[in-house]
Design a protein around this motif. Sequence first.
Motif, PDB file in Angstrom:
ATOM      1  N   SER A   1       0.823  -1.205   0.000  1.00 41.01           N
ATOM      2  CA  SER A   1       0.000   0.000   0.000  1.00 41.01           C
ATOM      3  C   SER A   1       0.858   1.256   0.000  1.00 41.01           C
ATOM      4  CB  SER A   1      -0.937  -0.003   1.209  1.00 41.01           C
ATOM      5  OG  SER A   1      -0.186  -0.066   2.400  1.00 41.01           O
ATOM      6  N   SER A   2       0.215   2.353  -0.293  1.00 41.53           N
ATOM      7  CA  SER A   2       0.891   3.639  -0.432  1.00 41.53           C
ATOM      8  C   SER A   2       0.939   4.384   0.899  1.00 41.53           C
ATOM      9  CB  SER A   2       0.153   4.485  -1.469  1.00 41.53           C
ATOM     10  OG  SER A   2       0.711   5.769  -1.522  1.00 41.53           O
ATOM     11  N   TRP A   3       2.092   4.984   1.148  1.00 41.72           N
ATOM     12  CA  TRP A   3       2.271   5.853   2.306  1.00 41.72           C
ATOM     13  C   TRP A   3       2.521   7.287   1.845  1.00 41.72           C
ATOM     14  CZ3 TRP A   3       1.895   4.238   7.372  1.00 41.72           C
ATOM     15  CH2 TRP A   3       1.836   2.860   7.582  1.00 41.72           C
ATOM     16  N   ASP A   4       2.247   7.555   0.559  1.00 42.79           N
ATOM     17  CA  ASP A   4       2.623   8.832  -0.051  1.00 42.79           C
ATOM     18  C   ASP A   4       1.925  10.050   0.546  1.00 42.79           C
ATOM     19  OD1 ASP A   4       4.445   7.633  -1.680  1.00 42.79           O
ATOM     20  OD2 ASP A   4       3.162   7.598  -3.450  1.00 42.79           O
ATOM     21  N   SER A   5       0.647   9.964   0.767  1.00 46.04           N
ATOM     22  CA  SER A   5      -0.048  11.143   1.271  1.00 46.04           C
ATOM     23  C   SER A   5      -0.592  10.867   2.663  1.00 46.04           C
ATOM     24  CB  SER A   5      -1.168  11.557   0.319  1.00 46.04           C
ATOM     25  OG  SER A   5      -1.838  10.446  -0.199  1.00 46.04           O
TER      26      SER A   5
ATOM     27  N   ARG B   1      -5.660   3.842   3.267  1.00 42.86           N
ATOM     28  CA  ARG B   1      -4.506   3.780   2.365  1.00 42.86           C
ATOM     29  C   ARG B   1      -4.773   2.846   1.183  1.00 42.86           C
ATOM     30  NH1 ARG B   1      -0.084   1.509   4.133  1.00 42.86           N
ATOM     31  NH2 ARG B   1      -0.845   0.723   6.103  1.00 42.86           N
TER      32      ARG B   1
ATOM     33  N   GLU C   1      -0.341   0.541  -3.886  1.00 38.27           N
ATOM     34  CA  GLU C   1       0.628   1.113  -4.827  1.00 38.27           C
ATOM     35  C   GLU C   1       0.538   0.323  -6.125  1.00 38.27           C
ATOM     36  OE1 GLU C   1       4.626   1.063  -3.351  1.00 38.27           O
ATOM     37  OE2 GLU C   1       4.291   2.807  -2.078  1.00 38.27           O
ATOM     38  N   HIS C   2       1.100   0.883  -7.191  1.00 41.00           N
ATOM     39  CA  HIS C   2       1.088   0.196  -8.487  1.00 41.00           C
ATOM     40  C   HIS C   2       1.757  -1.182  -8.390  1.00 41.00           C
ATOM     41  CE1 HIS C   2       0.942  -0.388 -12.784  1.00 41.00           C
ATOM     42  NE2 HIS C   2       2.242  -0.624 -12.789  1.00 41.00           N
TER      43      HIS C   2
END
Length: 161
Positions: A12-16, A23, A26-27
């Motif tokens: 998973s993304s932690w970007d924002s 969350r 991710e790609h």
Amino acid sequence: MKNLILIRHAKSSWDSPMQDFDRPLEHCGILDADRVSTEFKKYLPTSFVVFSSPAKRARETALIFAKNLLYPLESIIFSDNLYTFDENKLEKTIQLISNDYENVILLGHNDAITNFVNKFGTIFIDNVPTAGLIWLQFESDHWEKIQKGKTLKTLFPKNLK
């Protein structure tokens, strides 16, 4: 005999900044979930039910698996009890599954999944990776009575690349 296929949600993304529950994948997580679910089709039981944590990353992973396994998306059972990182809560939730289900695919979170498979499986796994799949088989006809099972299969993204 009961079969439990545990899947840790994909990367998973932690970007924002956002709540953990929200969350997204991710790609690379999407690609890994696709890779593992496609490989798992070779071993798929003839009938099964899918349970998932309702957290966005688990939900998205469940949808990828369901699509690739030709499982109706509307049949996925989302349970708030599966949004847990505690193996004891995970164990209690699994013990409440209807005995009508012989084969259960369950998507959730670490540390609950790693600790659960190490308690109930026959192979020690240091850390179940994101999009990792572990198949446990129990010599029981009742989910509430499961004890030490046998690890039948592991599928990890890094081994499929």
